[in-house]
Design a protein around this motif. Structure first.
Motif, PDB file in Angstrom:
ATOM      1  N   GLY A 225       0.816  -1.218   0.000  1.00 53.20           N
ATOM      2  CA  GLY A 225       0.000   0.000   0.000  1.00 53.20           C
ATOM      3  C   GLY A 225       0.846   1.263   0.000  1.00 53.20           C
ATOM      4  O   GLY A 225       0.731   2.105  -0.891  1.00 53.20           O
ATOM      5  N   ALA A 226       1.717   1.404   0.983  1.00 54.56           N
ATOM      6  CA  ALA A 226       2.561   2.602   1.099  1.00 54.56           C
ATOM      7  C   ALA A 226       3.841   2.481   0.271  1.00 54.56           C
ATOM      8  O   ALA A 226       4.546   3.472   0.098  1.00 54.56           O
ATOM      9  CB  ALA A 226       2.910   2.862   2.560  1.00 54.56           C
ATOM     10  N   ARG A 227       4.136   1.274  -0.216  1.00 56.62           N
ATOM     11  CA  ARG A 227       5.339   1.012  -1.023  1.00 56.62           C
ATOM     12  C   ARG A 227       6.617   1.373  -0.267  1.00 56.62           C
ATOM     13  O   ARG A 227       7.560   1.905  -0.827  1.00 56.62           O
ATOM     14  CB  ARG A 227       5.253   1.735  -2.360  1.00 56.62           C
ATOM     15  CG  ARG A 227       4.061   1.294  -3.164  1.00 56.62           C
ATOM     16  CD  ARG A 227       3.931   2.024  -4.452  1.00 56.62           C
ATOM     17  NE  ARG A 227       2.766   1.521  -5.166  1.00 56.62           N
ATOM     18  CZ  ARG A 227       2.285   2.067  -6.256  1.00 56.62           C
ATOM     19  NH1 ARG A 227       2.852   3.126  -6.773  1.00 56.62           N
ATOM     20  NH2 ARG A 227       1.220   1.560  -6.831  1.00 56.62           N
ATOM     21  N   ARG A 228       6.608   1.041   0.999  1.00 51.20           N
ATOM     22  CA  ARG A 228       7.751   1.317   1.881  1.00 51.20           C
ATOM     23  C   ARG A 228       8.491   0.009   2.141  1.00 51.20           C
ATOM     24  O   ARG A 228       8.211  -0.697   3.115  1.00 51.20           O
ATOM     25  CB  ARG A 228       7.270   1.938   3.192  1.00 51.20           C
ATOM     26  CG  ARG A 228       6.573   3.246   3.029  1.00 51.20           C
ATOM     27  CD  ARG A 228       7.558   4.264   2.587  1.00 51.20           C
ATOM     28  NE  ARG A 228       6.986   5.599   2.660  1.00 51.20           N
ATOM     29  CZ  ARG A 228       7.600   6.646   2.185  1.00 51.20           C
ATOM     30  NH1 ARG A 228       8.767   6.534   1.620  1.00 51.20           N
ATOM     31  NH2 ARG A 228       7.032   7.827   2.271  1.00 51.20           N
ATOM     32  N   MET A 229       9.417  -0.298   1.264  1.00 52.36           N
ATOM     33  CA  MET A 229      10.132  -1.571   1.360  1.00 52.36           C
ATOM     34  C   MET A 229      11.034  -1.641   2.593  1.00 52.36           C
ATOM     35  O   MET A 229      11.152  -2.703   3.210  1.00 52.36           O
ATOM     36  CB  MET A 229      10.925  -1.824   0.084  1.00 52.36           C
ATOM     37  CG  MET A 229      10.026  -2.112  -1.110  1.00 52.36           C
ATOM     38  SD  MET A 229      10.975  -2.547  -2.583  1.00 52.36           S
ATOM     39  CE  MET A 229      11.061  -0.934  -3.359  1.00 52.36           C
ATOM     40  N   ALA A 230      11.684  -0.537   2.954  1.00 56.82           N
ATOM     41  CA  ALA A 230      12.544  -0.534   4.143  1.00 56.82           C
ATOM     42  C   ALA A 230      11.706  -0.727   5.405  1.00 56.82           C
ATOM     43  O   ALA A 230      12.069  -1.511   6.283  1.00 56.82           O
ATOM     44  CB  ALA A 230      13.345   0.764   4.226  1.00 56.82           C
TER      45      ALA A 230
END
Length: 150
Positions: free
Chosen positions: A88-93
Motif C-alpha cells: 500500500g505505502a510502497r515502503r520496502m525498508a
C-alpha cells in the motif's frame, strides 16, 4: 469455537492482501531468481493461516499459555501491518523492519508453543520457514529497486 475465533483473526490479516494487492507497481519491480510463482502466495498463506489458527486454538486451552497467546496476538498484528506498508505505502525498508520484528516474535512464539504443546510448535514451524523466504524476498526486492520504495 476457539479455532474459529483464531481463524477469524487470521482472516482479518488475510484481508489486507485483498485491500492492498501487489498490482502493477510490484509487477514492475526487479525480483530475485528465487521468487516463488504468483500462485504460490495465496496457497501458502491460506495453509499458514489455518495452521496458525489451529496452533492458537491448541495453546488457548493450556495452563500457562499467557505468553504464547500474547506472542500470537503480536504476530497477527505485525502480519496484518506488513501488507499495507509494503504494497500500500510502497515502503520496502519499513516492510523489512516489520518482517524482521515479525520473525523474532514468531520465533519466540514457536519456542513457547513447543514448551507447551509439541503439535502447536510444529504448526508454527512452517510459518517461521516461510517468513525466512518472505524476509529474503523483501530484502532483495528492496536492494534490487533503489528509489522504488523507501
Amino acid at each position: 469455537m476457539t479455532f474459529l475465533i483464531f481463524l477469524l483473526a487470521c482472516g482479518a490479516a488475510a484481508t489486507t492482501g485483498i485491500l492492498f494487492q501487489p498490482g502493477a507497481w510490484y509487477e514492475g519491480l526487479r525480483k530475485p531468481g528465487f521468487t516463488p510463482p504468483n500462485w504460490a502466495f495465496p496457497v501458502t498463506w491460506t495453509t499458514l493461516y489455518v495452521l496458525m489458527a489451529w496452533a492458537g486454538a491448541r495453546l488457548a486451552g493450556l495452563p500457562g499459555s499467557g505468553m504464547a497467546l500474547a506472542l500470537w496476538g503480536a504476530q497477527i498484528a505485525l502480519n496484518t501491518l506488513w501488507t499495507p506498508v509494503f504494497f500500500g505505502a510502497r515502503r520496502m525498508a519499513a516492510g523489512m523492519a516489520i518482517i524482521a520484528i515479525l520473525w523474532l516474535v514468531v520465533a519466540a512464539l514457536m519456542v513457547e508453543a513447543f514448551r507447551l504443546d509439541l503439535w502447536a510448535g510444529m504448526m508454527i514451524l512452517p510459518y517461521l520457514a516461510w517468513l525466512c523466504v518472505a524476509a529474503a524476498l523483501n530484502f532483495r526486492i528492496w536492494r534490487l529497486n533503489p528509489g522504488a520504495g523507501q
